[in-house]
Every structure is written in structure tokens, then in C-alpha cells.
Design a protein around this motif. Structure first.
Motif, PDB file in Angstrom:
ATOM      1  N   GLY A  24       1.350  -0.900  -0.250  1.00 38.29           N
ATOM      2  CA  GLY A  24       0.100  -0.098  -0.002  1.00 38.29           C
ATOM      3  C   GLY A  24       0.926   1.367   0.034  1.00 38.29           C
ATOM      4  O   GLY A  24       0.404   2.133  -0.747  1.00 38.29           O
ATOM      5  N   LEU A  25       2.110   1.408   0.636  1.00 36.69           N
ATOM      6  CA  LEU A  25       2.735   2.211   1.096  1.00 36.69           C
ATOM      7  C   LEU A  25       3.526   2.294  -0.501  1.00 36.69           C
ATOM      8  O   LEU A  25       3.731   3.624  -1.143  1.00 36.69           O
ATOM      9  N   PHE A  26       3.748   1.738  -0.987  1.00 33.17           N
ATOM     10  CA  PHE A  26       4.601   1.748  -2.263  1.00 33.17           C
ATOM     11  C   PHE A  26       3.716   2.711  -4.112  1.00 33.17           C
ATOM     12  O   PHE A  26       4.295   2.911  -4.603  1.00 33.17           O
ATOM     13  N   TYR A  27       2.750   1.643  -3.792  1.00 38.66           N
ATOM     14  CA  TYR A  27       1.475   2.181  -4.459  1.00 38.66           C
ATOM     15  C   TYR A  27       1.142   3.459  -4.319  1.00 38.66           C
ATOM     16  O   TYR A  27       1.038   4.798  -5.063  1.00 38.66           O
ATOM     17  N   LEU A  28       1.051   4.217  -3.151  1.00 41.42           N
ATOM     18  CA  LEU A  28       1.001   5.411  -2.393  1.00 41.42           C
ATOM     19  C   LEU A  28       2.157   6.269  -3.235  1.00 41.42           C
ATOM     20  O   LEU A  28       1.674   7.576  -4.401  1.00 41.42           O
ATOM     21  N   PHE A  29       3.601   5.890  -2.971  1.00 40.41           N
ATOM     22  CA  PHE A  29       4.578   6.478  -3.754  1.00 40.41           C
ATOM     23  C   PHE A  29       4.377   6.648  -4.921  1.00 40.41           C
ATOM     24  O   PHE A  29       4.939   7.777  -5.450  1.00 40.41           O
ATOM     25  N   SER A  30       3.915   5.824  -5.751  1.00 41.90           N
ATOM     26  CA  SER A  30       3.821   5.484  -7.513  1.00 41.90           C
ATOM     27  C   SER A  30       2.839   7.131  -7.478  1.00 41.90           C
ATOM     28  O   SER A  30       3.159   7.018  -8.186  1.00 41.90           O
ATOM     29  N   LEU A  31       2.396   7.333  -6.793  1.00 42.02           N
ATOM     30  CA  LEU A  31       1.195   7.983  -6.698  1.00 42.02           C
ATOM     31  C   LEU A  31       1.614   9.707  -6.642  1.00 42.02           C
ATOM     32  O   LEU A  31       1.573  10.289  -7.133  1.00 42.02           O
ATOM     33  N   ALA A  32       2.363   9.561  -5.792  1.00 45.94           N
ATOM     34  CA  ALA A  32       2.849  10.623  -4.930  1.00 45.94           C
ATOM     35  C   ALA A  32       3.757  11.669  -5.778  1.00 45.94           C
ATOM     36  O   ALA A  32       3.500  12.684  -5.422  1.00 45.94           O
ATOM     37  N   VAL A  33       4.374  10.698  -6.266  1.00 46.03           N
ATOM     38  CA  VAL A  33       5.775  11.010  -7.357  1.00 46.03           C
ATOM     39  C   VAL A  33       5.416  12.527  -8.181  1.00 46.03           C
ATOM     40  O   VAL A  33       5.834  13.007  -8.791  1.00 46.03           O
ATOM     41  N   PHE A  34       3.930  12.081  -9.074  1.00 44.21           N
ATOM     42  CA  PHE A  34       3.482  12.331  -9.724  1.00 44.21           C
ATOM     43  C   PHE A  34       2.361  14.134  -9.107  1.00 44.21           C
ATOM     44  O   PHE A  34       1.907  14.644 -10.299  1.00 44.21           O
ATOM     45  N   LEU A  35       2.750  14.396  -8.449  1.00 41.87           N
ATOM     46  CA  LEU A  35       1.358  15.258  -8.142  1.00 41.87           C
ATOM     47  C   LEU A  35       2.452  16.213  -7.052  1.00 41.87           C
ATOM     48  O   LEU A  35       3.260  15.855  -6.579  1.00 41.87           O
ATOM     49  N   LYS A  36       2.221  17.606  -6.749  1.00 42.64           N
ATOM     50  CA  LYS A  36       3.000  18.839  -6.446  1.00 42.64           C
ATOM     51  C   LYS A  36       1.979  18.398  -5.191  1.00 42.64           C
ATOM     52  O   LYS A  36       1.787  19.906  -4.587  1.00 42.64           O
ATOM     53  N   ASP A  82      11.392  -2.336  -9.714  1.00 42.61           N
ATOM     54  CA  ASP A  82       9.796  -1.010 -10.243  1.00 42.61           C
ATOM     55  C   ASP A  82       9.327  -0.553  -9.479  1.00 42.61           C
ATOM     56  O   ASP A  82       9.576   0.806 -10.076  1.00 42.61           O
ATOM     57  N   ASP A  83       9.534  -0.518  -8.043  1.00 39.06           N
ATOM     58  CA  ASP A  83       9.214   0.687  -7.329  1.00 39.06           C
ATOM     59  C   ASP A  83      10.161   1.733  -7.027  1.00 39.06           C
ATOM     60  O   ASP A  83       9.607   2.475  -6.811  1.00 39.06           O
ATOM     61  N   LEU A  84      11.360   1.721  -7.474  1.00 42.74           N
ATOM     62  CA  LEU A  84      12.715   2.856  -7.252  1.00 42.74           C
ATOM     63  C   LEU A  84      12.551   3.060  -9.310  1.00 42.74           C
ATOM     64  O   LEU A  84      13.289   3.962  -9.021  1.00 42.74           O
ATOM     65  N   LEU A  85      12.540   2.268  -9.758  1.00 39.76           N
ATOM     66  CA  LEU A  85      12.533   2.996 -10.655  1.00 39.76           C
ATOM     67  C   LEU A  85      11.989   4.290 -11.683  1.00 39.76           C
ATOM     68  O   LEU A  85      10.632   4.109 -12.369  1.00 39.76           O
ATOM     69  N   CYS A 139      21.512  -5.715  -2.205  1.00 43.10           N
ATOM     70  CA  CYS A 139      20.700  -6.731  -3.278  1.00 43.10           C
ATOM     71  C   CYS A 139      20.098  -5.144  -4.315  1.00 43.10           C
ATOM     72  O   CYS A 139      20.098  -5.833  -6.076  1.00 43.10           O
ATOM     73  N   LEU A 140      18.709  -5.007  -3.766  1.00 38.27           N
ATOM     74  CA  LEU A 140      18.068  -3.986  -4.363  1.00 38.27           C
ATOM     75  C   LEU A 140      18.783  -2.589  -5.261  1.00 38.27           C
ATOM     76  O   LEU A 140      18.269  -3.031  -6.139  1.00 38.27           O
ATOM     77  N   MET A 141      20.222  -2.419  -4.107  1.00 39.69           N
ATOM     78  CA  MET A 141      20.140  -1.406  -5.217  1.00 39.69           C
ATOM     79  C   MET A 141      22.047  -1.713  -6.068  1.00 39.69           C
ATOM     80  O   MET A 141      21.630  -1.073  -7.363  1.00 39.69           O
ATOM     81  N   GLU A 193      20.480  -1.405 -13.653  1.00 43.32           N
ATOM     82  CA  GLU A 193      19.325  -0.598 -14.246  1.00 43.32           C
ATOM     83  C   GLU A 193      19.890   0.632 -14.837  1.00 43.32           C
ATOM     84  O   GLU A 193      20.166   1.096 -16.041  1.00 43.32           O
ATOM     85  N   VAL A 194      20.084   1.398 -14.105  1.00 46.26           N
ATOM     86  CA  VAL A 194      19.849   2.916 -14.431  1.00 46.26           C
ATOM     87  C   VAL A 194      21.677   3.683 -15.154  1.00 46.26           C
ATOM     88  O   VAL A 194      22.135   4.592 -16.045  1.00 46.26           O
ATOM     89  N   SER A 195      22.315   2.122 -14.958  1.00 43.38           N
ATOM     90  CA  SER A 195      24.121   2.127 -15.570  1.00 43.38           C
ATOM     91  C   SER A 195      24.188   2.639 -17.810  1.00 43.38           C
ATOM     92  O   SER A 195      24.769   2.781 -17.782  1.00 43.38           O
ATOM     93  N   ALA A 196      23.081   2.190 -17.816  1.00 42.74           N
ATOM     94  CA  ALA A 196      22.767   2.105 -19.132  1.00 42.74           C
ATOM     95  C   ALA A 196      21.814   3.893 -19.399  1.00 42.74           C
ATOM     96  O   ALA A 196      21.736   4.296 -20.978  1.00 42.74           O
ATOM     97  N   ASP A 197      22.057   4.413 -18.585  1.00 42.66           N
ATOM     98  CA  ASP A 197      21.473   5.791 -19.346  1.00 42.66           C
ATOM     99  C   ASP A 197      22.147   6.894 -19.471  1.00 42.66           C
ATOM    100  O   ASP A 197      23.462   6.801 -18.785  1.00 42.66           O
ATOM    101  N   PRO A 198      22.648   7.443 -20.358  1.00 44.70           N
ATOM    102  CA  PRO A 198      23.537   7.990 -21.336  1.00 44.70           C
ATOM    103  C   PRO A 198      23.723   9.289 -20.822  1.00 44.70           C
ATOM    104  O   PRO A 198      25.159   9.827 -20.543  1.00 44.70           O
ATOM    105  N   TYR A 199      22.420   9.690 -19.922  1.00 48.12           N
ATOM    106  CA  TYR A 199      23.081  11.375 -19.632  1.00 48.12           C
ATOM    107  C   TYR A 199      23.156  11.123 -17.609  1.00 48.12           C
ATOM    108  O   TYR A 199      23.204  11.749 -17.641  1.00 48.12           O
TER     109      TYR A 199
END
Length: 414
Positions: A259-271, A294-297, A336-338, A344-350
Motif C-alpha cells: 500500500g505504501l509503495f502504491y501511494l508512493f507511485s501516485l505521489a511522485v507525479f503530484l505537487k 520496479d518501485d525504485l525506477l 541486492c536491490l541497489m 538499470e541506471v548504468s545504461a542511461d547515457p545522461y
């Protein structure tokens, strides 16, 4: 002989009533004072109310009370409305009326569950009214106490245990929705609550020492049932902020990770406000070992070139390490998660080298010393950087070759 109707009353623009001025003024201090100051040459007067509690329905209750010489039948459906309307009208016999209400209210233990919910809905309708009911707060406390009495937090409570209590009449099988071992049967009945009343009920539950897991489940149920239907975005923000503020008052062990991570996924797109953002990050950080990749991406903030919000993850990691730096079991899960996240993020050229380095070195030596996969992620990043440099060198070499060819052809190069 009929009663003279010499007063016209416009109630909130909903309905116009023609009533007897003398009868109403004999009970209403508000009208008595108004007519006492009024000098008029006409016997017909008009009064306009813009914010009468309950509108026309509330005024009808007052009329019944006044025309019946201060007597009225109380019901769970009208007691809150009647008191709020009486306060508004400054009833002269308000102490007597209040005593009648208090006496009736003592029998609340005989009310059925549907009657309690109906009264709660009336509380919601009147919660924003001027001179709002003094019984309202008392009712909310009693309402929550009733839920606490039923041991809603305990799934072991049986219907037989309830029926043997002094409150057996108010929660019999025909007044409660098939009460069983489920501790959440009442969630749906309270989904109508607005944000303000929802927060009041939740705070009352905390004060009544409700089980925090039950409160958490109720909070997440409310959020899911109200969020998708909320419009505009400001209402969504208000819901999310209320949920975050309430969750921050609970024991973190009682908060559902999903429930917390679902809330987190909603909140990151709101001000949401800065304070709520900090509270949410602290909560998510405390449960980082229960997250998935997936929660961290989380996508980068709008306007940024890099793919993922690395700064956010670094803050979550820092929050986790504050209390769990030496918890080997939980720390190993985060390591392990990190490692997965860095891969995943190492492929980001920026992604800047400084930010990648910060990610790679953010875990304590104790954790990194027993794990080898993080070095593989670092190697992947370096190879990617090398490939980018090689590509840049190839591009530069080709540009130089093109310039040389053009020069040989006597073409001037700008």
C-alpha cells in the motif's frame, strides 16, 4: 381560525416559507432581536437566510418545534440537524431543547448500525455550517468508540460475543452487514466520508487505541476508493496529503508495504507539499528492504534529461540507513536491490559519473565488503562510458577525414 402568516422566509434560495412572525420570534432570539430593531410600516416582512444549516429541511424542523410549542420527536436522522439549526436561530428555549437532545442521545447504544451511519452523514453535511453542532464532536467520539467496542481490530471477535454484551441490541444480525471474522466490513460503509471527516474519524481511532494495522487498512481503502474519482488534481493532492499525514502517525511496522509503495507511485507525479514529501520519503525509506526494483525506477523530474530520479533513491537510501545501518539481514536485501538499480541506471547515457559514483559508494563498507555484484555493475557502467568515448572519438576522426577530403577538393571549410 387559521394562523396568520405575516413573515416570508427565503431559506438559502431553496424554498420560501410563509410563517407566523410572533410564533417564531417567541422561540428565536435571532428573529426577536431583528424584529425589535426593525421599524416598519408594513405588517408583512421578509427574511433571507443564505447559510441556514440543512437548508429547507433544517428550517422545517425549526417550524415543527415552534408550532408544536417546543416539542418534537427526535430521531437519529434529525438530532444533529435540529441542534445545528437551533443554534443558528438562537432559540430562547435552547437550554431546554439541549436537555431533551442530551437525554435522547443517552440512548445511542440502542441505535442500529444504519442509523449510526445516517447520523454520521448528517454530521458531514453540517460540519462546515456556521454555528455547527456541539453534539457533532461528541457523536464522532461515540461512533468510533462503538467500533472499538466491537473489537474491530481483532479478527477473533465473534457475533455471539457481541450479542452477549450490553450493546447487543444495536448491532444485531439484521442491523450489521453480516458481521463475521472480517475486521473490515465497515470500510465500504464509510467510503462516503469527505476528507475533513475522514481525518477526524482516523484521529479519533488513534485516540481510542485502535489497532494500527486496522487503521492503516482503512486509510488505504479510503485512498483507493476516493482517489481515482477525485477531480481536479487539487483534490487528489488533498487526499494523498491527508493519507500521508495519517500514516506518519502509525507504527511503521503496521503499515502495508504494498500500500505504501502504491501511494508512493501516485505521489511522485503530484505537487504535494514539501512537509508531506519528506514524511512520505521517510516512510518509504524505512521499508526500502521490502521494495522491488520496479518501485525504485521512478522517472526523472520533468525537464531533466536523465532517465531515472537517482537523487530521490539516494534520499530513500539515506533514510533507510539512519535506522538500519547495522541490521545485517535488512541491509543485505537493500544491497541486492541497489545492485539491480545501479545495473538499470548504468545504461542511461545522461547519468553523470559523479552521480553514479555516489550511488556505488552510498552503502556502508560492511555491506559492500560481502557483496561482489556491485562491482560488476560498476564495470558495466565503465564499459558503457568507454563505448561512448570511443563513439565520440570515431565521430571526431570521421569529421577530420571529411575536412581533409574537402580541402583536397579545394573547397573552403567554414
Amino acid at each position: 381560525m387559521g394562523i396568520c402568516c405575516d413573515l416570508e422566509v427565503d431559506v438559502n434560495g431553496e424554498e420560501i416559507f410563509f410563517v407566523n412572525k410572533r410564533i417564531l420570534a417567541s422561540f428565536s432570539g435571532r428573529l426577536s432581536e431583528l424584529f425589535g430593531k426593525l421599524v416598519s410600516t408594513t405588517s408583512h416582512l421578509k427574511v433571507i437566510f443564505h447559510d441556514f444549516p440543512g437548508g429547507a429541511k433544517g428550517f422545517e424542523l425549526i417550524l415543527r418545534f415552534c408550532y408544536n410549542n417546543g416539542k418534537i420527536n427526535f430521531t437519529p436522522c434529525n438530532i444533529i440537524l435540529l441542534e445545528s439549526a437551533a443554534n443558528f436561530m438562537e432559540m430562547k428555549r435552547l437550554p431546554d431543547l439541549t436537555e431533551q437532545m442530551e437525554k435522547y442521545f443517552e440512548g445511542i447504544h440502542r441505535w442500529t448500525w444504519p442509523e449510526l451511519v445516517l447520523c454520521l452523514k448528517q454530521c458531514q453535511d453540517l460540519s462546515a455550517a456556521p454555528n455547527s453542532s456541539t453534539i457533532l464532536e461528541k457523536f464522532l467520539n461515540i461512533f468510533v468508540a462503538k467500533l472499538a467496542f466491537l473489537n474491530i481490530a481483532s479478527p477473533c471477535t465473534s457475533s455471539s460475543a457481541i450479542s452477549s454484551s450490553q450493546f447487543s441490541s444495536d448491532f444485531s444480525s439484521d442491523s450489521v452487514k453480516s458481521y463475521s471474522s472480517q475486521a473490515t466490513w465497515w470500510f465500504e460503509d464509510l467510503a462516503f466520508l469527505n476528507i475533513n471527516l475522514f481525518e477526524k474519524i482516523a484521529h479519533a481511532m488513534l485516540s481510542k487505541k485502535f489497532d494500527h494495522s486496522t487503521i492503516c487498512s482503512f486509510i488505504f481503502y479510503y485512498q483507493k476508493s476516493r482517489f481515482l474519482r477525485a477531480s481536479p488534481a487539487t483534490k487528489k493532492v488533498k487526499i494523498i496529503e491527508a493519507v500521508i499525514n495519517l500514516l506518519s502517525l502509525l507504527d511503521t511496522s503496521s503499515i502495508s508495504s504494498r500500500g505504501l509503495f502504491y501511494l508512493f507511485s501516485l505521489a511522485v507525479f503530484l505537487k504535494i507539499s514539501k512537509s508531506c514529501k519528506m514524511k512520505l520519503e521517510a516512510l518509504v525509506g524505512s521499508k526500502l528492504d521490502e521494495a522491488t526494483i520496479d518501485d525504485l525506477l521512478v522517472p526523472s523530474p520533468r525537464g531533466k534529461k536523465y532517465m531515472f530520479d537517482v537523487n530521490l533513491i539516494l534520499r530513500l537510501l539515506k533514510s533507510f540507513l539512519v535506522e538500519n545501518r547495522f541490521s545485517t539481514r535488512r541491509l543485505n536485501k537493500v544491497v541486492c536491490l541497489m545492485e539491480l538499480y545501479i545495473a538499470e541506471v548504468s545504461a542511461d547515457p545522461y547519468l553523470k559519473a559523479s552521480k553514479f559514483t555516489e550511488l556505488a559508494t552510498s552503502l556502508p563498507d560492511l555491506a559492500r565488503g560481502s557483496q561482489g555484484r556491485i562491482y560488476l555493475a560498476i564495470d558495466m557502467y565503465l564499459k558503457r562510458e568507454t563505448e561512448i568515448l570511443d563513439q565520440m572519438c570515431n565521430i571526431e576522426r570521421k569529421v577530420e577525414e571529411m575536412k581533409a577530403n574537402l580541402k583536397n577538393q579545394d573547397i573552403e571549410i567554414a
